[in-house]
Every structure is written in structure tokens, then in C-alpha cells.
Motif scaffolding. Structure first.
Motif, PDB file in Angstrom:
ATOM      1  N   GLN A  22       0.859  -1.177   0.000  1.00  0.00           N
ATOM      2  CA  GLN A  22       0.000   0.000   0.000  1.00  0.00           C
ATOM      3  C   GLN A  22       0.904   1.238   0.000  1.00  0.00           C
ATOM      4  O   GLN A  22       1.303   1.724   1.053  1.00  0.00           O
ATOM      5  CB  GLN A  22      -0.858  -0.104   1.278  1.00  0.00           C
ATOM      6  CG  GLN A  22      -1.540   1.116   1.738  1.00  0.00           C
ATOM      7  CD  GLN A  22      -2.041   0.948   3.175  1.00  0.00           C
ATOM      8  OE1 GLN A  22      -2.321  -0.137   3.679  1.00  0.00           O
ATOM      9  NE2 GLN A  22      -2.156   2.039   3.868  1.00  0.00           N
ATOM     10  N   PRO A  23       1.264   1.706  -1.199  1.00  0.00           N
ATOM     11  CA  PRO A  23       2.201   2.821  -1.298  1.00  0.00           C
ATOM     12  C   PRO A  23       1.703   4.051  -0.534  1.00  0.00           C
ATOM     13  O   PRO A  23       0.513   4.356  -0.582  1.00  0.00           O
ATOM     14  CB  PRO A  23       2.247   3.117  -2.805  1.00  0.00           C
ATOM     15  CG  PRO A  23       1.761   1.886  -3.464  1.00  0.00           C
ATOM     16  CD  PRO A  23       0.802   1.239  -2.510  1.00  0.00           C
ATOM     17  N   ILE A  24       2.602   4.703   0.170  1.00  0.00           N
ATOM     18  CA  ILE A  24       2.186   5.909   0.881  1.00  0.00           C
ATOM     19  C   ILE A  24       1.984   7.041  -0.116  1.00  0.00           C
ATOM     20  O   ILE A  24       2.474   7.003  -1.230  1.00  0.00           O
ATOM     21  CB  ILE A  24       3.177   6.305   2.001  1.00  0.00           C
ATOM     22  CG1 ILE A  24       4.584   6.530   1.461  1.00  0.00           C
ATOM     23  CG2 ILE A  24       3.186   5.240   3.088  1.00  0.00           C
ATOM     24  CD1 ILE A  24       5.536   7.048   2.518  1.00  0.00           C
ATOM     25  N   HIS A  25       1.242   8.060   0.328  1.00  0.00           N
ATOM     26  CA  HIS A  25       0.820   9.144  -0.566  1.00  0.00           C
ATOM     27  C   HIS A  25       1.988   9.804  -1.277  1.00  0.00           C
ATOM     28  O   HIS A  25       1.851  10.338  -2.366  1.00  0.00           O
ATOM     29  CB  HIS A  25       0.074  10.191   0.241  1.00  0.00           C
ATOM     30  CG  HIS A  25       0.947  10.899   1.243  1.00  0.00           C
ATOM     31  ND1 HIS A  25       1.430  10.261   2.359  1.00  0.00           N
ATOM     32  CD2 HIS A  25       1.457  12.144   1.249  1.00  0.00           C
ATOM     33  CE1 HIS A  25       2.187  11.123   3.023  1.00  0.00           C
ATOM     34  NE2 HIS A  25       2.220  12.261   2.375  1.00  0.00           N
ATOM     35  N   CYS A  26       3.146   9.803  -0.626  1.00  0.00           N
ATOM     36  CA  CYS A  26       4.279  10.535  -1.160  1.00  0.00           C
ATOM     37  C   CYS A  26       5.546   9.868  -0.640  1.00  0.00           C
ATOM     38  O   CYS A  26       5.698   9.695   0.557  1.00  0.00           O
ATOM     39  CB  CYS A  26       4.187  11.987  -0.688  1.00  0.00           C
ATOM     40  SG  CYS A  26       5.649  12.939  -1.048  1.00  0.00           S
ATOM     41  N   VAL A  81       0.359  12.566   8.261  1.00  0.00           N
ATOM     42  CA  VAL A  81       1.250  13.200   7.275  1.00  0.00           C
ATOM     43  C   VAL A  81       0.534  13.361   5.934  1.00  0.00           C
ATOM     44  O   VAL A  81       0.758  14.332   5.208  1.00  0.00           O
ATOM     45  CB  VAL A  81       2.557  12.395   7.132  1.00  0.00           C
ATOM     46  CG1 VAL A  81       3.422  12.945   6.001  1.00  0.00           C
ATOM     47  CG2 VAL A  81       3.339  12.420   8.434  1.00  0.00           C
ATOM     48  N   ARG A  82      -0.349  12.432   5.614  1.00  0.00           N
ATOM     49  CA  ARG A  82      -1.087  12.554   4.358  1.00  0.00           C
ATOM     50  C   ARG A  82      -1.990  13.791   4.382  1.00  0.00           C
ATOM     51  O   ARG A  82      -2.144  14.480   3.386  1.00  0.00           O
ATOM     52  CB  ARG A  82      -1.941  11.303   4.119  1.00  0.00           C
ATOM     53  CG  ARG A  82      -2.776  11.446   2.855  1.00  0.00           C
ATOM     54  CD  ARG A  82      -3.359  10.141   2.363  1.00  0.00           C
ATOM     55  NE  ARG A  82      -3.805   9.276   3.430  1.00  0.00           N
ATOM     56  CZ  ARG A  82      -3.919   7.962   3.297  1.00  0.00           C
ATOM     57  NH1 ARG A  82      -3.602   7.380   2.183  1.00  0.00           N
ATOM     58  NH2 ARG A  82      -4.341   7.229   4.296  1.00  0.00           N
ATOM     59  N   GLU A  83      -2.589  14.046   5.539  1.00  0.00           N
ATOM     60  CA  GLU A  83      -3.488  15.197   5.622  1.00  0.00           C
ATOM     61  C   GLU A  83      -2.739  16.514   5.683  1.00  0.00           C
ATOM     62  O   GLU A  83      -3.215  17.520   5.180  1.00  0.00           O
ATOM     63  CB  GLU A  83      -4.414  15.049   6.834  1.00  0.00           C
ATOM     64  CG  GLU A  83      -5.384  13.918   6.591  1.00  0.00           C
ATOM     65  CD  GLU A  83      -6.571  13.931   7.531  1.00  0.00           C
ATOM     66  OE1 GLU A  83      -6.615  14.801   8.411  1.00  0.00           O
ATOM     67  OE2 GLU A  83      -7.436  13.065   7.368  1.00  0.00           O
ATOM     68  N   LYS A  84      -1.583  16.488   6.328  1.00  0.00           N
ATOM     69  CA  LYS A  84      -0.822  17.727   6.443  1.00  0.00           C
ATOM     70  C   LYS A  84       0.639  17.508   6.091  1.00  0.00           C
ATOM     71  O   LYS A  84       1.504  17.562   6.954  1.00  0.00           O
ATOM     72  CB  LYS A  84      -0.925  18.273   7.874  1.00  0.00           C
ATOM     73  CG  LYS A  84      -2.280  18.851   8.198  1.00  0.00           C
ATOM     74  CD  LYS A  84      -2.266  19.546   9.549  1.00  0.00           C
ATOM     75  CE  LYS A  84      -3.632  20.159   9.841  1.00  0.00           C
ATOM     76  NZ  LYS A  84      -3.723  20.691  11.191  1.00  0.00           N
ATOM     77  N   PRO A  85       0.898  17.252   4.822  1.00  0.00           N
ATOM     78  CA  PRO A  85       2.299  17.035   4.431  1.00  0.00           C
ATOM     79  C   PRO A  85       3.093  18.322   4.590  1.00  0.00           C
ATOM     80  O   PRO A  85       2.601  19.401   4.263  1.00  0.00           O
ATOM     81  CB  PRO A  85       2.204  16.610   2.967  1.00  0.00           C
ATOM     82  CG  PRO A  85       0.880  17.083   2.480  1.00  0.00           C
ATOM     83  CD  PRO A  85      -0.006  17.190   3.683  1.00  0.00           C
ATOM     84  N   ARG A  86       4.302  18.183   5.118  1.00  0.00           N
ATOM     85  CA  ARG A  86       5.103  19.378   5.360  1.00  0.00           C
ATOM     86  C   ARG A  86       6.063  19.663   4.209  1.00  0.00           C
ATOM     87  O   ARG A  86       6.809  20.628   4.239  1.00  0.00           O
ATOM     88  CB  ARG A  86       5.886  19.207   6.661  1.00  0.00           C
ATOM     89  CG  ARG A  86       4.944  19.188   7.867  1.00  0.00           C
ATOM     90  CD  ARG A  86       5.684  19.459   9.129  1.00  0.00           C
ATOM     91  NE  ARG A  86       6.677  18.441   9.397  1.00  0.00           N
ATOM     92  CZ  ARG A  86       7.643  18.589  10.308  1.00  0.00           C
ATOM     93  NH1 ARG A  86       7.731  19.696  10.993  1.00  0.00           N
ATOM     94  NH2 ARG A  86       8.519  17.623  10.511  1.00  0.00           N
ATOM     95  N   HIS A  87       6.050  18.791   3.181  1.00  0.00           N
ATOM     96  CA  HIS A  87       6.951  18.995   2.047  1.00  0.00           C
ATOM     97  C   HIS A  87       6.496  20.155   1.169  1.00  0.00           C
ATOM     98  O   HIS A  87       7.238  20.645   0.360  1.00  0.00           O
ATOM     99  CB  HIS A  87       7.085  17.718   1.217  1.00  0.00           C
ATOM    100  CG  HIS A  87       5.791  17.240   0.644  1.00  0.00           C
ATOM    101  ND1 HIS A  87       5.582  15.955   0.216  1.00  0.00           N
ATOM    102  CD2 HIS A  87       4.619  17.876   0.429  1.00  0.00           C
ATOM    103  CE1 HIS A  87       4.342  15.833  -0.238  1.00  0.00           C
ATOM    104  NE2 HIS A  87       3.749  16.972  -0.119  1.00  0.00           N
ATOM    105  N   GLN A  88       5.208  20.544   1.318  1.00  0.00           N
ATOM    106  CA  GLN A  88       4.664  21.592   0.444  1.00  0.00           C
ATOM    107  C   GLN A  88       5.386  22.908   0.656  1.00  0.00           C
ATOM    108  O   GLN A  88       5.550  23.356   1.776  1.00  0.00           O
ATOM    109  CB  GLN A  88       3.166  21.772   0.715  1.00  0.00           C
ATOM    110  CG  GLN A  88       2.357  20.676   0.032  1.00  0.00           C
ATOM    111  CD  GLN A  88       0.890  20.743   0.397  1.00  0.00           C
ATOM    112  OE1 GLN A  88       0.495  21.563   1.202  1.00  0.00           O
ATOM    113  NE2 GLN A  88       0.102  19.867  -0.182  1.00  0.00           N
TER     114      GLN A  88
END
Ligand SMILES: [Zn+2]
Length: 92
Positions: A22-26, A81-88
């Protein structure tokens, strides 16, 4: 400190296993690190009231229970982390 390393290894291993099915979102490094850090702090909270020696003893005796807890912590961390990714907005 042995406990910390052990937990970190378990968390990273579980994350790798999860990604196979189940690949993670990012898959970026930032998100992976956030997931590991969140899962670890969650687990630390869970085991915080137990003396470290006792945790180590428990880890050796019931690795499976620790892994079950770690799996839950990783799955929760992935959700957060999927809901609030900090990479943005970050610049590589
Ligand atoms: Zn990312």
C-alpha cells in the motif's frame, strides 16, 4: 538508547513492508522522516510510563506485541502526514 534504536528499526521496517502492499501518498524523504518521527513519538508516549529496563525485557519477550503497537503507530502517522504534508512549499 538501545530501546530508541530498536524502536526506530522496527518502525522503519514496518513502513517499508507497508509500502510494498500500500504505497504511501508521497515517497519523498521529508514525508518518510515525518512518518517515522511521528510514529516514534507516539510509541514513546505509549511506553513512557514503563521503566526502560522493563521495556527492554518486554521487547525481548514479546516482540510481536511491540510490532503490533508499532504498526498502529505507523498507520496513524501516515494518516496525519497525508493530511498535512510538510513537504509543500519546501525547496529541495
Ligand atoms: Zn512528501
Amino acid at each position: 538508547m538501545a530501546m530508541k534504536n530498536y524502536m526506530e528499526d522496527v518502525v522503519k521496517e514496518i513502513l517499508r513492508d507497508l509500502e510494498k502492499t500500500q504505497p504511501i501518498h508521497c515517497p519523498c524523504e521529508r514525508c518518510r522522516k515525518d512518518i517515522v518521527a511521528l510514529a516514534l513519538s507516539n510509541l514513546r508516549g505509549k511506553y513512557a510510563t514503563t521503566p526502560e529496563g522493563e521495556i527492554l525485557a518486554r521487547v525481548e519477550q514479546s516482540d510481536r506485541q511491540v510490532r503490533t503497537d508499532a504498526l498502529l503507530a505507523v498507520m496513524q502517522a501516515i494518516e496525519i502526514v497525508r493530511e498535512k504534508p510538510r513537504h509543500q512549499g519546501s525547496i529541495k
